[in-house]
Design a protein around this motif. Structure first.
Motif, PDB file in Angstrom:
ATOM      1  N   THR A  53       0.824  -1.211   0.000  1.00 40.67           N
ATOM      2  CA  THR A  53       0.000   0.000   0.000  1.00 40.67           C
ATOM      3  C   THR A  53       0.864   1.269   0.000  1.00 40.67           C
ATOM      4  O   THR A  53       0.333   2.371  -0.031  1.00 40.67           O
ATOM      5  CB  THR A  53      -0.940   0.036   1.228  1.00 40.67           C
ATOM      6  OG1 THR A  53      -0.164   0.220   2.418  1.00 40.67           O
ATOM      7  CG2 THR A  53      -1.764  -1.232   1.319  1.00 40.67           C
TER       8      THR A  53
ATOM      9  N   ARG B  53      -6.895   0.894   9.475  1.00 38.17           N
ATOM     10  CA  ARG B  53      -8.273   0.480   9.197  1.00 38.17           C
ATOM     11  C   ARG B  53      -9.012   1.565   8.421  1.00 38.17           C
ATOM     12  O   ARG B  53      -9.778   1.278   7.499  1.00 38.17           O
ATOM     13  CB  ARG B  53      -9.004   0.165  10.505  1.00 38.17           C
ATOM     14  CG  ARG B  53      -8.709  -1.225  11.054  1.00 38.17           C
ATOM     15  CD  ARG B  53      -9.767  -1.635  12.068  1.00 38.17           C
ATOM     16  NE  ARG B  53      -9.661  -0.838  13.282  1.00 38.17           N
ATOM     17  CZ  ARG B  53      -8.994  -1.211  14.370  1.00 38.17           C
ATOM     18  NH1 ARG B  53      -8.348  -2.353  14.377  1.00 38.17           N
ATOM     19  NH2 ARG B  53      -8.957  -0.446  15.440  1.00 38.17           N
ATOM     20  N   ALA B  54      -8.798   2.838   8.809  1.00 36.47           N
ATOM     21  CA  ALA B  54      -9.477   3.948   8.136  1.00 36.47           C
ATOM     22  C   ALA B  54      -9.071   4.025   6.666  1.00 36.47           C
ATOM     23  O   ALA B  54      -9.918   4.228   5.782  1.00 36.47           O
ATOM     24  CB  ALA B  54      -9.154   5.264   8.849  1.00 36.47           C
ATOM     25  N   TYR B  55      -7.783   3.848   6.389  1.00 37.34           N
ATOM     26  CA  TYR B  55      -7.329   3.890   4.997  1.00 37.34           C
ATOM     27  C   TYR B  55      -7.849   2.702   4.200  1.00 37.34           C
ATOM     28  O   TYR B  55      -8.170   2.822   3.011  1.00 37.34           O
ATOM     29  CB  TYR B  55      -5.802   3.948   4.940  1.00 37.34           C
ATOM     30  CG  TYR B  55      -5.263   5.361   4.943  1.00 37.34           C
ATOM     31  CD1 TYR B  55      -5.037   6.049   3.766  1.00 37.34           C
ATOM     32  CD2 TYR B  55      -5.001   6.021   6.148  1.00 37.34           C
ATOM     33  CE1 TYR B  55      -4.559   7.348   3.775  1.00 37.34           C
ATOM     34  CE2 TYR B  55      -4.525   7.317   6.172  1.00 37.34           C
ATOM     35  CZ  TYR B  55      -4.305   7.984   4.976  1.00 37.34           C
ATOM     36  OH  TYR B  55      -3.834   9.277   4.992  1.00 37.34           O
ATOM     37  N   GLU B  56      -7.943   1.519   4.848  1.00 32.35           N
ATOM     38  CA  GLU B  56      -8.496   0.352   4.153  1.00 32.35           C
ATOM     39  C   GLU B  56      -9.949   0.592   3.778  1.00 32.35           C
ATOM     40  O   GLU B  56     -10.387   0.250   2.680  1.00 32.35           O
ATOM     41  CB  GLU B  56      -8.369  -0.890   5.042  1.00 32.35           C
ATOM     42  CG  GLU B  56      -6.943  -1.432   5.120  1.00 32.35           C
ATOM     43  CD  GLU B  56      -6.846  -2.636   6.046  1.00 32.35           C
ATOM     44  OE1 GLU B  56      -7.820  -2.894   6.804  1.00 32.35           O
ATOM     45  OE2 GLU B  56      -5.803  -3.312   6.011  1.00 32.35           O
ATOM     46  N   ARG B  57     -10.716   1.196   4.712  1.00 27.75           N
ATOM     47  CA  ARG B  57     -12.124   1.494   4.415  1.00 27.75           C
ATOM     48  C   ARG B  57     -12.236   2.497   3.275  1.00 27.75           C
ATOM     49  O   ARG B  57     -13.069   2.349   2.373  1.00 27.75           O
ATOM     50  CB  ARG B  57     -12.824   2.048   5.660  1.00 27.75           C
ATOM     51  CG  ARG B  57     -13.143   1.013   6.721  1.00 27.75           C
ATOM     52  CD  ARG B  57     -14.140   1.557   7.730  1.00 27.75           C
ATOM     53  NE  ARG B  57     -13.628   2.737   8.427  1.00 27.75           N
ATOM     54  CZ  ARG B  57     -12.918   2.692   9.559  1.00 27.75           C
ATOM     55  NH1 ARG B  57     -12.617   1.513  10.105  1.00 27.75           N
ATOM     56  NH2 ARG B  57     -12.492   3.810  10.129  1.00 27.75           N
ATOM     57  N   ALA B  58     -11.375   3.515   3.303  1.00 24.32           N
ATOM     58  CA  ALA B  58     -11.396   4.520   2.257  1.00 24.32           C
ATOM     59  C   ALA B  58     -11.056   3.914   0.897  1.00 24.32           C
ATOM     60  O   ALA B  58     -11.646   4.273  -0.120  1.00 24.32           O
ATOM     61  CB  ALA B  58     -10.415   5.656   2.582  1.00 24.32           C
ATOM     62  N   GLY B  59     -10.115   2.965   0.903  1.00 26.38           N
ATOM     63  CA  GLY B  59      -9.744   2.300  -0.340  1.00 26.38           C
ATOM     64  C   GLY B  59     -10.875   1.475  -0.920  1.00 26.38           C
ATOM     65  O   GLY B  59     -11.083   1.451  -2.124  1.00 26.38           O
ATOM     66  N   ARG B  60     -11.622   0.806  -0.026  1.00 23.85           N
ATOM     67  CA  ARG B  60     -12.749  -0.024  -0.479  1.00 23.85           C
ATOM     68  C   ARG B  60     -13.885   0.838  -1.015  1.00 23.85           C
ATOM     69  O   ARG B  60     -14.608   0.430  -1.929  1.00 23.85           O
ATOM     70  CB  ARG B  60     -13.250  -0.915   0.666  1.00 23.85           C
ATOM     71  CG  ARG B  60     -12.330  -2.064   1.020  1.00 23.85           C
ATOM     72  CD  ARG B  60     -13.042  -3.072   1.900  1.00 23.85           C
ATOM     73  NE  ARG B  60     -13.447  -2.497   3.172  1.00 23.85           N
ATOM     74  CZ  ARG B  60     -12.717  -2.537   4.287  1.00 23.85           C
ATOM     75  NH1 ARG B  60     -11.520  -3.097   4.255  1.00 23.85           N
ATOM     76  NH2 ARG B  60     -13.170  -2.021   5.405  1.00 23.85           N
ATOM     77  N   ASN B  61     -14.052   2.029  -0.438  1.00 23.15           N
ATOM     78  CA  ASN B  61     -15.177   2.897  -0.816  1.00 23.15           C
ATOM     79  C   ASN B  61     -14.841   3.858  -1.967  1.00 23.15           C
ATOM     80  O   ASN B  61     -15.681   4.613  -2.395  1.00 23.15           O
ATOM     81  CB  ASN B  61     -15.635   3.716   0.399  1.00 23.15           C
ATOM     82  CG  ASN B  61     -16.176   2.831   1.502  1.00 23.15           C
ATOM     83  OD1 ASN B  61     -16.694   1.750   1.240  1.00 23.15           O
ATOM     84  ND2 ASN B  61     -16.033   3.286   2.753  1.00 23.15           N
ATOM     85  N   LYS B  62     -13.606   3.795  -2.432  1.00 23.14           N
ATOM     86  CA  LYS B  62     -13.184   4.715  -3.494  1.00 23.14           C
ATOM     87  C   LYS B  62     -13.953   4.416  -4.780  1.00 23.14           C
ATOM     88  O   LYS B  62     -14.054   3.266  -5.199  1.00 23.14           O
ATOM     89  CB  LYS B  62     -11.680   4.555  -3.731  1.00 23.14           C
ATOM     90  CG  LYS B  62     -11.101   5.627  -4.656  1.00 23.14           C
ATOM     91  CD  LYS B  62      -9.610   5.401  -4.861  1.00 23.14           C
ATOM     92  CE  LYS B  62      -8.842   5.639  -3.572  1.00 23.14           C
ATOM     93  NZ  LYS B  62      -7.368   5.517  -3.802  1.00 23.14           N
TER      94      LYS B  62
END
Length: 319
Positions: free
Chosen positions: A263, A309-318
């Motif tokens: 990442t 975790r916040a960056y993973e969520r942001a990546g999934r929602n991009k």
């Protein structure tokens, strides 16, 4: 509802409660329970029997760690809480093993999560191990600890640490000094880990003897590395050609550990990461282990886990 745990030693109880009762307060807050220690018994009470049971399971895991000589910290407590939530707290017993090595200041280095223990086992049991995961999971530090352990046991003659200097063509020229001084900032995390484990004087002595080498990846070209423990750090910033070049340096009696975080790739646009490519190509090859860390294995500040975790969520929602 009230349940009890027998605690054999007063020292274990003190370790369990932590400085200013910080550990036990974390447990109480997480599960909505109250914990009191009296007459070698820890009494846990609460309105929800399920939460009381979870609190007891977390406390037993912590007692197991304390019994193995582990100093209990907030990180330990949060990790046991996480393991209870996944119904896998029994795996905490795996962390009660021997330490990897002792630092120059006498501090034992041990895996702090089940993932870290598995990673170290992979390094021990395989010639090449690829460790992929986020920042703070101990990928590099544990690899260096395993290298020092092998070197002290005379299983290898040399420790070689390397990482790519991805900005070499653009920014290094503006830095003062010769080539070694220009690349030193890229190698600093590797120096720091070795200084911690060996001490500055021993490190310098081994460097002068040729037992330790810390160098940019470009210095590996054309060499065959026998009887060595070789670590490639920040491997996500290698190209496919560089990774192939590095892997083919492997000589007899050697081990390789490759670490990186896919990442955090800093390669120019259009360049494919050699780490991603190696994970895909080498999957299933005998004597090569590929281990993936998760944010559960982060052993830095609690906020580091939250950030990942916040960056993973942001990546999934991009979009």
């Amino acid at each position: 509802m009230e349940q009890k745990i027998h605690v054999e030693k007063m020292e274990q109880a003190a370790e369990l409660f932590g400085s200013f009762d910080g550990n036990i307060r974390l447990i109480e807050k997480e599960y909505g329970v109250s914990a009191v220690f009296r007459d070698s018994e820890l009494k846990v009470s609460g309105e929800d029997p399920g939460q009381v049971d979870k609190a007891l399971r977390a406390l037993r895991s912590l007692i197991t760690l304390a019994g193995s000589g582990e100093a209990l910290t907030e990180q330990n407590v949060r990790y046991c809480i996480r393991m209870v939530a996944e119904d896998s707290e029994q795996q905490v017993q795996k962390l009660a093993g021997d330490c990897l090595c002792i630092t120059s200041k006498g501090k034992p280095i041990k895996p702090k999560t089940v993932g870290q223990r598995t990673y170290c086992d992979n390094i021990r049991d395989n010639t090449i191990t690829i460790g992929v995961g986020p920042a703070g999971t101990g990928k590099t530090y544990l690899a260096v600890a395993m290298a020092v352990k092998a070197f002290r046991a005379q299983e290898v003659d040399r420790i070689i640490l390397t990482r790519p200097a991805v900005e070499a063509g653009e920014k290094l020229g503006f830095l003062p000094g010769d080539l070694q001084q220009k690349v030193d900032p890229y190698l600093r995390p590797l120096y720091d880990a070795l200084f911690d484990m060996l001490g500055a004087e021993a490190y310098q002595r081994y460097v002068e003897r040729g037992n330790i080498e810390v160098a940019p990846l470009a210095y590996m070209r054309g060499r065959t590395l026998d009887d060595s423990f070789i670590i490639l750090d920040e491997a996500q910033n290698t190209t496919g050609e560089q990774m192939k070049m590095f892997l083919t340096r492997l000589g007899f009696g050697s081990k390789m550990v490759i670490t990186g975080d896919v990442t955090q790739i800093d390669l120019p646009d259009g360049k494919r990461s050699g780490l991603k490519e190696a994970v895909r190509i080498l999957k299933g090859v005998e004597d090569i282990a590929i281990f993936r860390f998760t944010e559960k294995d982060v052993v830095r500040h609690r906020l580091v886990q939250d950030i990942i975790r916040a960056y993973e969520r942001a990546g999934r929602n991009k979009p």
